[in-house]
Write a protein that holds these residues in place. Structure first.
Motif, PDB file in Angstrom:
ATOM      1  N   SER A 213      -3.395  -4.724  20.516  1.00 45.44           N
ATOM      2  CA  SER A 213      -2.419  -4.271  19.625  1.00 45.44           C
ATOM      3  C   SER A 213      -1.256  -5.208  19.346  1.00 45.44           C
ATOM      4  N   LEU A 214      -0.697  -5.719  19.983  1.00 39.26           N
ATOM      5  CA  LEU A 214       0.098  -7.146  20.278  1.00 39.26           C
ATOM      6  C   LEU A 214      -0.079  -8.385  19.217  1.00 39.26           C
ATOM      7  N   GLU A 215      -1.903  -8.369  19.134  1.00 35.32           N
ATOM      8  CA  GLU A 215      -1.852  -9.657  19.430  1.00 35.32           C
ATOM      9  C   GLU A 215      -2.671  -9.114  17.791  1.00 35.32           C
ATOM     10  N   PHE A 216      -3.396  -8.292  17.318  1.00 39.34           N
ATOM     11  CA  PHE A 216      -3.923  -7.631  15.534  1.00 39.34           C
ATOM     12  C   PHE A 216      -3.114  -7.246  14.454  1.00 39.34           C
ATOM     13  N   ILE A 217      -2.095  -6.409  15.169  1.00 37.27           N
ATOM     14  CA  ILE A 217      -1.043  -5.323  14.816  1.00 37.27           C
ATOM     15  C   ILE A 217       0.481  -6.161  14.334  1.00 37.27           C
ATOM     16  N   ILE A 218       1.084  -6.665  14.997  1.00 37.27           N
ATOM     17  CA  ILE A 218       2.061  -6.377  15.234  1.00 37.27           C
ATOM     18  C   ILE A 218       2.425  -8.547  14.836  1.00 37.27           C
ATOM     19  N   VAL A 219       1.703  -9.171  15.547  1.00 38.90           N
ATOM     20  CA  VAL A 219       1.673 -10.189  15.054  1.00 38.90           C
ATOM     21  C   VAL A 219       1.384 -10.625  12.943  1.00 38.90           C
ATOM     22  N   PRO A 220       0.346  -9.760  13.045  1.00 36.93           N
ATOM     23  CA  PRO A 220      -0.008 -10.158  11.694  1.00 36.93           C
ATOM     24  C   PRO A 220       0.927  -9.426  10.182  1.00 36.93           C
ATOM     25  N   LEU A 221       1.154  -8.442  10.640  1.00 40.29           N
ATOM     26  CA  LEU A 221       2.711  -7.495  10.442  1.00 40.29           C
ATOM     27  C   LEU A 221       3.817  -8.497   9.872  1.00 40.29           C
ATOM     28  N   LEU A 222       4.162  -8.995  11.077  1.00 41.58           N
ATOM     29  CA  LEU A 222       5.799  -9.858  11.523  1.00 41.58           C
ATOM     30  C   LEU A 222       4.710 -11.401  10.507  1.00 41.58           C
ATOM     31  N   MET A 223       4.388 -11.554  10.501  1.00 40.43           N
ATOM     32  CA  MET A 223       3.984 -13.474   9.418  1.00 40.43           C
ATOM     33  C   MET A 223       3.891 -12.314   7.780  1.00 40.43           C
ATOM     34  N   ASN A 224       3.595 -10.831   7.519  1.00 43.39           N
ATOM     35  CA  ASN A 224       3.255 -10.620   6.214  1.00 43.39           C
ATOM     36  C   ASN A 224       4.531 -10.505   5.992  1.00 43.39           C
ATOM     37  N   ALA A 225       5.123  -9.813   6.734  1.00 43.36           N
ATOM     38  CA  ALA A 225       6.650  -9.279   6.738  1.00 43.36           C
ATOM     39  C   ALA A 225       7.534 -10.661   5.410  1.00 43.36           C
ATOM     40  N   THR A 226       7.001 -11.649   6.086  1.00 43.48           N
ATOM     41  CA  THR A 226       8.556 -13.327   5.205  1.00 43.48           C
ATOM     42  C   THR A 226       7.585 -12.883   3.720  1.00 43.48           C
ATOM     43  N   PHE A 227       6.075 -13.110   3.445  1.00 43.94           N
ATOM     44  CA  PHE A 227       6.020 -13.382   2.119  1.00 43.94           C
ATOM     45  C   PHE A 227       5.879 -11.753   1.493  1.00 43.94           C
ATOM     46  N   VAL A 228       5.920 -10.598   2.116  1.00 37.89           N
ATOM     47  CA  VAL A 228       6.509  -9.493   1.603  1.00 37.89           C
ATOM     48  C   VAL A 228       7.353  -9.544   0.863  1.00 37.89           C
ATOM     49  N   SER A 229       8.620 -10.011   1.940  1.00 35.17           N
ATOM     50  CA  SER A 229      10.301 -10.135   1.532  1.00 35.17           C
ATOM     51  C   SER A 229      10.180 -10.986   0.155  1.00 35.17           C
ATOM     52  N   ARG A 230       9.548 -12.066   0.451  1.00 33.87           N
ATOM     53  CA  ARG A 230       9.917 -13.674  -0.245  1.00 33.87           C
ATOM     54  C   ARG A 230       9.570 -12.693  -2.157  1.00 33.87           C
ATOM     55  N   ASP A 231       8.044 -11.936  -2.372  1.00 36.37           N
ATOM     56  CA  ASP A 231       7.373 -11.227  -3.466  1.00 36.37           C
ATOM     57  C   ASP A 231       8.228 -10.522  -4.107  1.00 36.37           C
ATOM     58  N   LEU A 232       8.649  -9.051  -2.666  1.00 37.27           N
ATOM     59  CA  LEU A 232       9.740  -8.103  -3.678  1.00 37.27           C
ATOM     60  C   LEU A 232      10.334  -8.872  -4.205  1.00 37.27           C
ATOM     61  N   SER A 233      11.245 -10.098  -3.601  1.00 38.62           N
ATOM     62  CA  SER A 233      12.757 -10.294  -4.498  1.00 38.62           C
ATOM     63  C   SER A 233      12.342 -10.802  -5.649  1.00 38.62           C
ATOM     64  N   VAL A 234      11.310 -12.399  -5.698  1.00 38.15           N
ATOM     65  CA  VAL A 234      10.535 -12.393  -6.997  1.00 38.15           C
ATOM     66  C   VAL A 234      10.541 -11.412  -8.113  1.00 38.15           C
ATOM     67  N   ALA A 235       9.805 -10.824  -7.957  1.00 34.11           N
ATOM     68  CA  ALA A 235       9.176  -9.755  -8.393  1.00 34.11           C
ATOM     69  C   ALA A 235      10.792  -8.771  -9.066  1.00 34.11           C
ATOM     70  N   ALA A 236      11.986  -8.854  -8.659  1.00 33.76           N
ATOM     71  CA  ALA A 236      13.485  -8.320  -8.907  1.00 33.76           C
ATOM     72  C   ALA A 236      13.953  -9.131  -9.709  1.00 33.76           C
ATOM     73  N   LEU A 237      13.899 -10.099  -9.665  1.00 38.64           N
ATOM     74  CA  LEU A 237      14.443 -11.357 -10.337  1.00 38.64           C
ATOM     75  C   LEU A 237      13.607 -11.449 -11.917  1.00 38.64           C
ATOM     76  N   THR A 238      12.151 -12.129 -11.325  1.00 43.88           N
ATOM     77  CA  THR A 238      12.088 -12.045 -12.620  1.00 43.88           C
ATOM     78  C   THR A 238      12.006 -10.316 -14.011  1.00 43.88           C
ATOM     79  N   LYS A 239      11.689  -9.276 -13.494  1.00 40.56           N
ATOM     80  CA  LYS A 239      12.553  -8.342 -14.016  1.00 40.56           C
ATOM     81  C   LYS A 239      13.739  -8.237 -14.659  1.00 40.56           C
ATOM     82  N   GLY A 240      14.953  -9.115 -14.615  1.00 40.46           N
ATOM     83  CA  GLY A 240      16.132  -9.080 -14.875  1.00 40.46           C
ATOM     84  C   GLY A 240      16.574  -8.635 -14.739  1.00 40.46           C
ATOM     85  N   LEU A 241      16.716  -8.561 -13.078  1.00 38.74           N
ATOM     86  CA  LEU A 241      17.807  -7.983 -12.400  1.00 38.74           C
ATOM     87  C   LEU A 241      18.542  -8.404 -11.766  1.00 38.74           C
TER      88      LEU A 241
END
Length: 278
Positions: A213-241
């Protein structure tokens, strides 16, 4: 066939509109969340806490969130019953004397025939600690679940702007609101991929295989969390907020009479509990 499908869609739209009309204003939801945090901060007694939790659960059922409301109701009252049982064990004859406290148990307060009493008292103390610790967080969980499951992002942004909240706070809050559903979706996708490959398959596989569980779930989620937060921030700024100046919103929100009434109803027992009257 087409008329039947259209009729079903009309019924669903009517039901959703009726449910939306019974929901509280986002500002009232934030006020309930504030009351829940004050309830945790002042640590009111069990009677006042039970009354406040009952009031916090009502909007969930009114909004049609029956499954979530029933789960939270069963969980809270199960913890409440566990806490009452712990008090009965540790404060009455079963837990009286040196064996009734944790210090007395650590010092070997009872021996011989009192081993069963000591074990029961120890179990009561442990159950009491778990019950109080989780139960104190339940008001925040209930109000948070109601606020985030019945409020759209546009309604939340509109409410924050109505309260004159700076954009530097609105944008991070919007990113956080969209972050957790995205992470939950990624978690389900990872679990489906693991089940497809036969890795840690089953309902309790995460408990039986913690290393996988640590290897196949938590590690990918932590790696993906950085990209998700960045993409959501870019999407919010793109909409003119992030653009300076006055913003308009297509979502219409307003405080109605039952919003003010429910806020007042929840404030009265909270004030009485803090003042020691209730």
């Amino acid at each position: 066939m087409t008329r039947t499908i259209a009729a079903r869609q009309d019924v669903r739209m009517t039901a959703s509109a009726r449910t939306a009309g019974l929901r509280l204003d986002p500002r009232a939801k934030l006020y309930l969340l504030l009351l829940a945090n004050l309830l945790l901060f002042f640590h009111v007694d069990t009677r006042g806490e039970a009354i406040m939790v009952t009031l916090f659960l009502l909007p969930l059922f009114v909004a049609g969130r029956w499954r979530t409301g029933l789960r939270l109701t069963v969980l809270y009252f199960a913890l409440l019953g566990l806490g009452l049982w712990s008090d009965a064990v540790t404060l009455t004859g079963t837990g009286s004397g040196s064996g009734g406290s944790l210090i007395g148990m650590m010092n070997g307060g009872t021996t011989g025939a009192g081993d069963a009493t000591t074990t029961l008292a120890t179990a009561g103390h442990v159950a009491g600690l778990l019950s109080v610790g989780i139960r104190m967080m339940m008001p925040c969980l209930i109000t948070g679940a109601y606020a985030f499951t019945t409020t759209s992002i546009s309604e939340f942004v509109c409410a924050m702007r109505r309260m004159r909240v700076p954009e530097a706070i609105v944008i991070p809050c919007m990113v956080v609101i969209r972050f957790f559903p995205t992470i939950a979706h990624d978690y389900r996708q990872i679990r489906n991929a693991m089940a497809l490959r036969g890795i840690a398959a089953g309902r309790f596989a995460l408990v039986r295989h913690p290393v996988q569980s640590l290897e196949f779930i938590i590690v990918p989620l932590l790696m993906n969390a950085t990209f998700v937060s960045r993409d959501l921030s870019v999407a919010a700024l793109t909409k003119g907020l992030g653009i300076a100046g006055e913003h308009t919103c297509m979502t219409v929100i307003r405080m109605r009479w039952f919003d003010w009434a429910f806020m007042a109803v929840c404030t009265v027992p909270m004030a009485l509990s803090i003042g020691g009257v209730l």
